[in-house]
Design a protein around this motif. Structure first.
Motif, PDB file in Angstrom:
ATOM      1  N   GLU A   1       0.858  -1.185   0.000  1.00  0.00           N
ATOM      2  CA  GLU A   1       0.000   0.000   0.000  1.00  0.00           C
ATOM      3  C   GLU A   1       0.897   1.239   0.000  1.00  0.00           C
ATOM      4  O   GLU A   1       1.696   1.427   0.912  1.00  0.00           O
ATOM      5  CB  GLU A   1      -0.924  -0.014   1.215  1.00  0.00           C
ATOM      6  N   VAL A   2       0.752   2.065  -1.025  1.00  0.00           N
ATOM      7  CA  VAL A   2       1.696   3.176  -1.203  1.00  0.00           C
ATOM      8  C   VAL A   2       1.030   4.548  -1.249  1.00  0.00           C
ATOM      9  O   VAL A   2       1.727   5.567  -1.287  1.00  0.00           O
ATOM     10  CB  VAL A   2       2.522   2.977  -2.500  1.00  0.00           C
ATOM     11  N   VAL A   3      -0.305   4.597  -1.244  1.00  0.00           N
ATOM     12  CA  VAL A   3      -1.016   5.874  -1.352  1.00  0.00           C
ATOM     13  C   VAL A   3      -2.065   5.981  -0.256  1.00  0.00           C
ATOM     14  O   VAL A   3      -2.732   5.000   0.070  1.00  0.00           O
ATOM     15  CB  VAL A   3      -1.707   6.013  -2.728  1.00  0.00           C
ATOM     16  N   GLY A   4      -2.217   7.170   0.326  1.00  0.00           N
ATOM     17  CA  GLY A   4      -3.305   7.406   1.270  1.00  0.00           C
ATOM     18  C   GLY A   4      -2.855   7.589   2.708  1.00  0.00           C
ATOM     19  O   GLY A   4      -1.666   7.736   3.002  1.00  0.00           O
ATOM     20  N   TYR A   5      -3.839   7.536   3.604  1.00  0.00           N
ATOM     21  CA  TYR A   5      -3.632   7.856   5.013  1.00  0.00           C
ATOM     22  C   TYR A   5      -3.946   6.688   5.948  1.00  0.00           C
ATOM     23  O   TYR A   5      -4.013   6.873   7.153  1.00  0.00           O
ATOM     24  CB  TYR A   5      -4.518   9.036   5.400  1.00  0.00           C
ATOM     25  N   GLY A   6      -4.175   5.515   5.390  1.00  0.00           N
ATOM     26  CA  GLY A   6      -4.475   4.360   6.229  1.00  0.00           C
ATOM     27  C   GLY A   6      -5.947   4.247   6.576  1.00  0.00           C
ATOM     28  O   GLY A   6      -6.793   4.998   6.080  1.00  0.00           O
ATOM     29  N   TYR A   7      -6.242   3.304   7.450  1.00  0.00           N
ATOM     30  CA  TYR A   7      -7.626   2.914   7.744  1.00  0.00           C
ATOM     31  C   TYR A   7      -8.277   3.781   8.812  1.00  0.00           C
ATOM     32  O   TYR A   7      -9.443   3.626   9.124  1.00  0.00           O
ATOM     33  CB  TYR A   7      -7.647   1.435   8.142  1.00  0.00           C
ATOM     34  N   GLY A   8      -7.492   4.702   9.375  1.00  0.00           N
ATOM     35  CA  GLY A   8      -8.060   5.752  10.200  1.00  0.00           C
ATOM     36  C   GLY A   8      -8.276   5.440  11.656  1.00  0.00           C
ATOM     37  O   GLY A   8      -7.926   4.355  12.144  1.00  0.00           O
ATOM     38  N   PRO A   9      -8.874   6.397  12.380  1.00  0.00           N
ATOM     39  CA  PRO A   9      -9.083   6.259  13.821  1.00  0.00           C
ATOM     40  C   PRO A   9     -10.314   5.431  14.151  1.00  0.00           C
ATOM     41  O   PRO A   9     -11.338   5.529  13.479  1.00  0.00           O
ATOM     42  CB  PRO A   9      -9.280   7.711  14.269  1.00  0.00           C
ATOM     43  N   GLY A  10     -10.201   4.611  15.209  1.00  0.00           N
ATOM     44  CA  GLY A  10     -11.383   3.941  15.747  1.00  0.00           C
ATOM     45  C   GLY A  10     -12.244   4.975  16.437  1.00  0.00           C
ATOM     46  O   GLY A  10     -11.765   5.746  17.265  1.00  0.00           O
ATOM     47  N   ILE A  11     -13.528   5.017  16.086  1.00  0.00           N
ATOM     48  CA  ILE A  11     -14.399   6.052  16.639  1.00  0.00           C
ATOM     49  C   ILE A  11     -15.753   5.456  16.999  1.00  0.00           C
ATOM     50  O   ILE A  11     -16.284   4.595  16.307  1.00  0.00           O
ATOM     51  CB  ILE A  11     -14.551   7.221  15.639  1.00  0.00           C
ATOM     52  N   GLY A  12     -16.289   5.901  18.117  1.00  0.00           N
ATOM     53  CA  GLY A  12     -17.594   5.457  18.601  1.00  0.00           C
ATOM     54  C   GLY A  12     -17.972   6.291  19.803  1.00  0.00           C
ATOM     55  O   GLY A  12     -17.102   6.795  20.517  1.00  0.00           O
ATOM     56  N   PHE A  13     -19.264   6.457  20.043  1.00  0.00           N
ATOM     57  CA  PHE A  13     -19.707   7.257  21.177  1.00  0.00           C
ATOM     58  C   PHE A  13     -19.162   6.669  22.475  1.00  0.00           C
ATOM     59  O   PHE A  13     -19.296   5.474  22.739  1.00  0.00           O
ATOM     60  CB  PHE A  13     -21.228   7.315  21.225  1.00  0.00           C
ATOM     61  N   GLY A  14     -18.527   7.512  23.273  1.00  0.00           N
ATOM     62  CA  GLY A  14     -17.973   7.063  24.548  1.00  0.00           C
ATOM     63  C   GLY A  14     -16.591   6.465  24.452  1.00  0.00           C
ATOM     64  O   GLY A  14     -16.001   6.090  25.461  1.00  0.00           O
ATOM     65  N   TYR A  15     -16.052   6.373  23.241  1.00  0.00           N
ATOM     66  CA  TYR A  15     -14.715   5.785  23.044  1.00  0.00           C
ATOM     67  C   TYR A  15     -13.735   6.908  22.737  1.00  0.00           C
ATOM     68  O   TYR A  15     -13.857   7.574  21.714  1.00  0.00           O
ATOM     69  CB  TYR A  15     -14.750   4.782  21.886  1.00  0.00           C
ATOM     70  N   GLU A  16     -12.773   7.129  23.615  1.00  0.00           N
ATOM     71  CA  GLU A  16     -11.887   8.286  23.481  1.00  0.00           C
ATOM     72  C   GLU A  16     -10.474   7.948  23.021  1.00  0.00           C
ATOM     73  O   GLU A  16      -9.727   8.841  22.618  1.00  0.00           O
ATOM     74  CB  GLU A  16     -11.820   9.058  24.807  1.00  0.00           C
ATOM     75  N   ASN A  17     -10.060   6.689  23.094  1.00  0.00           N
ATOM     76  CA  ASN A  17      -8.724   6.332  22.615  1.00  0.00           C
ATOM     77  C   ASN A  17      -8.619   6.595  21.121  1.00  0.00           C
ATOM     78  O   ASN A  17      -9.527   6.249  20.360  1.00  0.00           O
ATOM     79  CB  ASN A  17      -8.427   4.855  22.888  1.00  0.00           C
ATOM     80  N   LYS A  18      -7.520   7.197  20.728  1.00  0.00           N
ATOM     81  CA  LYS A  18      -7.340   7.476  19.311  1.00  0.00           C
ATOM     82  C   LYS A  18      -6.301   6.506  18.750  1.00  0.00           C
ATOM     83  O   LYS A  18      -5.087   6.742  18.798  1.00  0.00           O
ATOM     84  CB  LYS A  18      -6.921   8.932  19.115  1.00  0.00           C
ATOM     85  N   VAL A  19      -6.820   5.384  18.247  1.00  0.00           N
ATOM     86  CA  VAL A  19      -5.989   4.338  17.667  1.00  0.00           C
ATOM     87  C   VAL A  19      -6.193   4.361  16.156  1.00  0.00           C
ATOM     88  O   VAL A  19      -7.297   4.123  15.659  1.00  0.00           O
ATOM     89  CB  VAL A  19      -6.357   2.950  18.232  1.00  0.00           C
ATOM     90  N   PHE A  20      -5.131   4.669  15.425  1.00  0.00           N
ATOM     91  CA  PHE A  20      -5.171   4.753  13.963  1.00  0.00           C
ATOM     92  C   PHE A  20      -4.567   3.482  13.368  1.00  0.00           C
ATOM     93  O   PHE A  20      -3.506   3.038  13.791  1.00  0.00           O
ATOM     94  CB  PHE A  20      -4.386   5.974  13.475  1.00  0.00           C
ATOM     95  N   ILE A  21      -5.263   2.935  12.381  1.00  0.00           N
ATOM     96  CA  ILE A  21      -4.875   1.633  11.825  1.00  0.00           C
ATOM     97  C   ILE A  21      -4.162   1.776  10.483  1.00  0.00           C
ATOM     98  O   ILE A  21      -4.587   2.539   9.611  1.00  0.00           O
ATOM     99  CB  ILE A  21      -6.109   0.733  11.649  1.00  0.00           C
ATOM    100  N   VAL A  22      -3.072   1.048  10.346  1.00  0.00           N
ATOM    101  CA  VAL A  22      -2.467   0.817   9.034  1.00  0.00           C
ATOM    102  C   VAL A  22      -2.402  -0.696   8.821  1.00  0.00           C
ATOM    103  O   VAL A  22      -2.538  -1.469   9.761  1.00  0.00           O
ATOM    104  CB  VAL A  22      -1.048   1.431   8.920  1.00  0.00           C
ATOM    105  N   SER A  23      -2.176  -1.102   7.593  1.00  0.00           N
ATOM    106  CA  SER A  23      -2.109  -2.524   7.264  1.00  0.00           C
ATOM    107  C   SER A  23      -0.690  -3.047   7.436  1.00  0.00           C
ATOM    108  O   SER A  23       0.278  -2.284   7.436  1.00  0.00           O
ATOM    109  CB  SER A  23      -2.577  -2.730   5.822  1.00  0.00           C
ATOM    110  N   ARG A  24      -0.565  -4.360   7.557  1.00  0.00           N
ATOM    111  CA  ARG A  24       0.766  -4.975   7.565  1.00  0.00           C
ATOM    112  C   ARG A  24       1.467  -4.776   6.224  1.00  0.00           C
ATOM    113  O   ARG A  24       2.676  -4.949   6.116  1.00  0.00           O
ATOM    114  CB  ARG A  24       0.638  -6.476   7.867  1.00  0.00           C
ATOM    115  N   ALA A  25       0.662  -4.411   5.197  1.00  0.00           N
ATOM    116  CA  ALA A  25       1.243  -4.176   3.869  1.00  0.00           C
ATOM    117  C   ALA A  25       1.388  -2.685   3.561  1.00  0.00           C
ATOM    118  O   ALA A  25       1.665  -2.304   2.426  1.00  0.00           O
ATOM    119  CB  ALA A  25       0.367  -4.831   2.797  1.00  0.00           C
TER     120      ALA A  25
END
Length: 382
Positions: free
Chosen positions: A237-261
């Motif tokens: 994967e060579v273009v873009g910003y990845g799979y982004g932040p996990g988001i949900g009401f009441g969920y405050e941790n900002k975990v951003f996902i990228v792929s193993r590739a």
């Protein structure tokens, strides 16, 4: 001074104060990046992290084994240790966000990906990993809100919303329009195809017709992989910003996902994505949207409107056949058989079909207006 003028000035300063509160001017954010687990090795991750620290003015903290770098390192030896450590660092607020691979979110939380279209436009995909709801329609309705939140935190005040033309899309459109009628603020975009509409086709993804594309996570995940790796043969994967932040009401941790590739460009983009949403105070934006929805009794709205429909297609009433040349689009594929059966119950002969833009209900031309009215009454059309 006129009291009305005083009120206007006071309201203006209050609005300015609220906007300033959303921003974290002058703050240096600490962004963690886990190193272990990549199919491409570790060098590209370190390279991306070093470049972003210089470019973005953030403090990047690597989570992994001892490495040759000037960046801060929190030492761990395994992926499992890394995930425990990142959660600890987030809990203690020693980091503000983290970029990682293969993270398990609780039900109700999913990620908003961000791609770059061939036209050069940035586009948010809601959602790409995780599960917002076990009910697909409810999940996509919530995905719309979460996509809007993330886009706003990245500086798009009124992001345009489009719904990918997949199973459930028409039902999602119908529920979102009901929510807008109740007073929720959404800006719907339009397909750039000649017939327009909120439903987006493949061409619209390429063109970036809307700021936010609403879909389910499995479909969104595929879109992410295609956009990020199609011009590199699919291996990296060579273009873009990845799979982004996990988001949900009441969920405050900002975990951003990228792929193993994910290659260096995508890791770099993910760190930039994290920094941008932190500067836009994503948690504050999320709470604001939640408060707006609470005033509209959002949870009650979901319970009342998103439920399993009575299956009527198994007991279709037999009525005389008619020539059917009028086409009615807009019924979701999952409700097509029920829509046909519903019309026959109302003494209107109809047949199911599939047009070039999706499912259609076919009726006699003389019955088209009546059929549309009945389908709206039966909540098959938005």
């Amino acid at each position: 001074m006129n009291s009305n003028v005083n009120k206007i000035i006071g309201k203006t300063f209050l609005n300015i104060a609220k906007e300033l509160e959303k921003k974290d001017f002058g703050k240096t954010f600490n962004i963690g990046v886990t190193v272990l687990g990549s199919e491409l090795g570790t060098d590209h991750i370190i390279q991306a992290a070093e470049e972003d620290q210089r470019k973005l003015g953030v403090n990047v903290v690597l989570i992994g084994p001892k490495m040759d770098t000037y960046l801060d390192i929190v030492e761990v030896q395994t992926e499992e240790e890394a995930h425990h450590k990142l959660e600890e660092l987030l809990f203690k607020k020693e980091i503000d966000a983290v970029v990682t691979m293969h993270y398990t979110f609780p039900i109700g939380v999913s990620t908003i990906g961000r791609v770059v279209t061939p036209t050069g436009k940035s586009m948010f995909i809601a959602t790409t990993t995780g599960t917002t709801s076990t009910n697909k329609i409810e999940g996509m309705v919530k995905n719309t809100v979460y996509g809007k939140v993330v886009a706003k935190s990245c500086g798009i005040e009124n992001p345009t919303i489009g719904i990918l033309n997949i199973e459930g899309a028409k039902e999602v459109e119908k529920q979102l329009k009901k929510l807008v009628e109740k007073g929720y603020d959404l800006t719907f975009g339009q397909s750039k195809r000649s017939d327009g509409g909120v439903a987006l086709r493949g061409n619209d993804l390429i063109m970036g017709s809307c700021d936010v594309v609403v879909t389910d996570s499995l479909t969104g995940n595929i879109i992410m992989k295609l956009f990020s790796s199609f011009n590199n043969g699919g291996k990296e994967e060579v273009v873009g910003y990845g799979y982004g932040p996990g988001i949900g009401f009441g969920y405050e941790n900002k975990v951003f996902i990228v792929s193993r590739a994910s290659g260096a460009n995508v890791v770099r983009g993910a760190i930039e994505y994290a920094a941008e949403t932190l500067k836009g105070n994503i948690n504050c934006v999320l709470k604001e949207e939640e408060e707006k929805l609470n005033k509209l009794n959002f949870n009650d709205f979901l319970k009342e409107n998103i439920k399993e429909k009575k299956v009527i297609a198994q007991t279709v009433k037999e009525i005389p056949k008619e020539i059917v040349t009028a086409q009615i689009a807009g019924v979701d594929i999952m409700e097509l058989d029920n829509a046909v059966a519903y019309l026959k119950e109302k003494e209107v002969y109809s047949e199911a079909g599939m047009g070039c833009t999706g499912p259609i209900v076919m009726v006699n031309e003389s019955k088209e207006e009546l059929a549309r009215k009945l389908l709206k009454e039966g909540e098959f059309l938005a």
